[in-house]
Design an enzyme around this catalytic site. Structure first.
Site, PDB file in Angstrom:
ATOM      1  N   SER A 126       5.121   0.064  11.640  1.00 12.72           N
ATOM      2  CA  SER A 126       4.182  -1.043  11.459  1.00 12.72           C
ATOM      3  C   SER A 126       4.118  -1.368   9.976  1.00 12.72           C
ATOM      4  CB  SER A 126       2.795  -0.603  11.939  1.00 12.72           C
ATOM      5  OG  SER A 126       1.807  -1.447  11.402  1.00 12.72           O
TER       6      SER A 126
ATOM      7  N   HIS B 295      11.094  -5.016  13.484  1.00 14.10           N
ATOM      8  CA  HIS B 295      11.351  -6.460  13.486  1.00 14.10           C
ATOM      9  C   HIS B 295      12.840  -6.739  13.714  1.00 14.10           C
ATOM     10  CE1 HIS B 295       7.669  -6.321  10.802  1.00 14.10           C
ATOM     11  NE2 HIS B 295       7.302  -7.213  11.688  1.00 14.10           N
TER      12      HIS B 295
ATOM     13  N   ARG C 119       1.588  -2.086   8.387  1.00 18.00           N
ATOM     14  CA  ARG C 119       0.391  -1.465   7.812  1.00 18.00           C
ATOM     15  C   ARG C 119       0.572   0.035   7.550  1.00 18.00           C
ATOM     16  NH1 ARG C 119      -2.603  -5.610  10.981  1.00 18.00           N
ATOM     17  NH2 ARG C 119      -3.779  -6.856   9.477  1.00 18.00           N
TER      18      ARG C 119
END
Ligand code: PAF
Length: 280
Positions: free
Chosen positions: A185, A37, A187
């Site tokens: 990620s 990000h 997750r």
């Protein structure tokens, strides 16, 4: 950094910024931020004066039985990461703010909606396209940045912008990986230490297919099948491994290909992709 949670306040602040002639860069996220990000923020900064990051776990893109309730929410940590990165504004709306009572308008990019990940997660891309369209309307940014890791999502967003004549430039950031190749990620949090090691097999397997294609192997069905076999042998549960046209995600008819894959490992659904150009 200013944290804003209502559309009205954000619009007011942004209209002042626009009046000064400053360019706005948007980085939409669902929070639980990582280096991937932050690399998108860096890209936005190269093209905009004021950066707006959004943190919103969008219920519409989770299908029934998925992890909407348990999706990692780490707001305090996310805010300090964005603050340190010198993001100007973070938009953290509630579900009620983003979805008005009785809202019934949805956005679907038809050709990409139910193939590959869309086949396994019916309605997911409609949820993504709808919320991203809302964010574009709210922020009216000059540029927005998305990661290439979510390759199908990136194409959905580019197509949405083109088809609905939205005035925004879509930029993309390379996938940021752990040392062993695992794509970062949110997750990945669901993976145990040993699963994190196993998970690297996904990228390894896609790279192997890419190498074979570059060497001239055109047995795409065979390559896909053997990759699925390798993943299963390594304890992953693949949803699909597909060699596709990189622009449409349809059959691989051009020289511009992408290998996309999704596989479960424990509680995590991993996705990844590798681009292959076969011009020479
Ligand atoms: O990639 C994500 O984090 C989400 O799908 C996005 C683009 C922020 C929309 O909710």
């Amino acid at each position: 950094m200013q944290q804003i949670s209502t559309i009205a306040e954000l619009r007011q602040v942004l209209s002042e910024i626009r009046r000064k002639g400053q360019k706005i860069g948007l980085v939409p996220t669902m929070g639980n931020l990582h280096q991937g990000h932050l690399s998108l923020v860096d890209i936005a900064k190269q093209r905009a004066d004021v950066i707006v990051a959004t943190i919103f776990v969008n219920p519409m893109q989770f299908i029934e039985g998925e992890d909407f309730e348990s999706y990692p929410r780490t707001l305090d940590n996310d805010l300090s990461m964005l603050d340190e990165k010198k993001v100007d504004i973070v938009f953290t709306p509630s579900v009620e703010e983003m979805y008005l009572e009785g809202a019934e308008t949805e956005v679907t990019v038809l050709s990409l909606d139910n193939i590959h990940c869309g086949h396994f997660r019916p309605g997911h891309f409609k949820g993504v396209a709808t919320v991203v369209n809302k964010l574009f309307n709210i922020v009216q940014a000059d540029v927005a940045v998305f990661g290439k890791k979510d390759y199908q999502q990136l194409l959905v967003i580019k197509r949405l912008v083109r088809d609905l004549c939205i005035q925004i430039s879509i930029l993309s950031g390379e996938t940021i990986r752990e040392e062993n190749g695992l794509a970062m990620s949110s997750r990945n949090r669901y993976l145990s230490d040993s699963e994190r090691i196993q998970a690297a097999k996904l990228y390894e397997s896609l790279r192997h297919i890419a190498d074979e294609i570059r060497k001239g192997n055109t047995d795409f069905t065979g390559l896909q099948k053997s990759s699925i076999g390798v993943l299963k042998k390594n304890g992953l549960r693949p949803d699909y491994v597909e060699i596709c046209d990189a622009d449409s995600l349809g059959s691989p008819t051009s020289n511009n290909l992408v290998i996309i894959a999704a596989a479960w490992l424990g509680k995590a659904r991993l996705i990844d992709n590798v681009a292959v150009h076969t011009y020479d």
